[in-house]
Design an enzyme around this catalytic site. Structure first.
Site, mmCIF file in Angstrom:
data_model
loop_
_atom_site.group_PDB
_atom_site.id
_atom_site.type_symbol
_atom_site.label_atom_id
_atom_site.label_comp_id
_atom_site.label_asym_id
_atom_site.label_seq_id
_atom_site.Cartn_x
_atom_site.Cartn_y
_atom_site.Cartn_z
ATOM 1 N N HIS A 151 0.855 -1.190 0.000
ATOM 2 C CA HIS A 151 0.000 0.000 0.000
ATOM 3 C C HIS A 151 0.888 1.235 0.000
ATOM 4 C CE1 HIS A 151 -3.691 -2.231 0.691
ATOM 5 N NE2 HIS A 151 -3.007 -2.987 1.537
ATOM 6 N N CYS B 102 -2.499 4.822 -4.530
ATOM 7 C CA CYS B 102 -3.105 3.486 -4.636
ATOM 8 C C CYS B 102 -4.152 3.454 -5.744
ATOM 9 C CB CYS B 102 -3.752 3.069 -3.313
ATOM 10 S SG CYS B 102 -2.591 2.426 -2.092
#
Length: 114
Positions: free
Chosen positions: A22, A34
């Site tokens: 992430h 993201c």
């Protein structure tokens, strides 16, 4: 950090790619890094399928893993089209990396065996 690995075969063609992790650029649902990586990678997979008829082998999970592998039997015009789409994906991901290098890292590996 989002780690992206692009695997190329001995002739330099993209055979697979893996994305994990992430970005932690912002809170969940607000993270543009993201979202950008997801949009580019999933868009490329969808384009490969819709425009060439090739169905890659896909693995994904909610923890941020996406792995895409092309079938081994691609050749000629179809292979060229798939490669163009995936190389476009790489260019887009590199553009994200240029701006958000603290949140995304791209590495390239050559596969030992085809």
């Amino acid at each position: 950090m989002i780690d992206i690995t692009i695997y190329r075969n001995q002739t330099g063609k993209i055979q697979s790619f893996a994305i994990s992790g992430h970005a932690f650029f912002a809170e969940r649902g607000q993270d543009i890094v993201c979202a950008g990586v997801s949009a580019v990678s999933v868009g490329a997979i969808n384009a490969v399928h819709e425009l060439t008829g090739v169905t890659p082998d896909i693995t994904h999970d909610p923890d941020g893993l996406l792995h895409c592998t092309l079938p081994d039997n691609l050749s000629g015009n179809v292979l060229d089209k798939v490669q163009l789409l995936l190389e476009g994906m790489v260019v887009s991901l590199q553009s994200i990396e240029e701006t958000y290098g603290q949140n995304i890292r791209i590495t390239f590996k050559k596969q030992e065996v085809e």
